[in-house]
Design an enzyme around this catalytic site. Structure first.
Site: not given
Length: 125
Positions: A64-67
DNA sequence: ACGTTGACTCCTA
DNA sequence: CTAGGAGCCAACG
């Protein structure tokens, strides 16, 4: 099928968190979004706080590209994630995200989904 | 069911 | 910039 088939699999939960993950995963490369917007897309407008909580619950092994999720102010997470803001800033820079001199992200420039007028989607020719 | 908590957001000072 | 307060909503004990 037997439960054995789900061995090791994450339980299917139709929860708020699940939908949030889906939306975050849809953020394209080089784009960012806000907690509030993600919650809105997930069908829970106003649940920005829970989006943040959901992010904190993301397993590290998740892709998951939570950044790419930042708060509306353009600032990054307090530092609980990615081992510090500096690291997150670097990740975003690698994706082409531009920052202002004060360290804030140009939210309006990289915001996803792009709801500005829709002048880009209008082109069909 | 209730009280806490929190990677939020908005406001005031 | 920091420091509060209020509104908001779902997960958890």
């Amino acid at each position: 099928m037997n439960r054995s088939a789900w061995d090791g699999m994450i339980e299917i939960e139709d929860t708020f968190v699940e939908k949030v993950y889906e939306q975050v995963a849809r953020i394209p490369f080089g784009k960012i979004s806000t907690y509030g917007k993600i919650g809105e897309l997930a069908g829970y407008p106003g649940a920005a706080r829970e989006v943040g909580v959901a992010m904190s619950r993301v397993p590290e092994k998740s892709d998951l590209p939570c950044h790419r999720v930042v708060n509306k102010n353009g600032t990054l997470a307090p530092g609980h994630a990615f081992g510090g803001k500096e690291k997150q800033r670097k990740l975003l820079l690698q994706e082409g995200i531009t920052f202002r001199e004060d360290g804030l992200i140009y939210i309006e420039k990289h915001m996803w989904p792009d709801e500005s007028g829709g002048e880009q989607l209008s082109l069909f020719a």
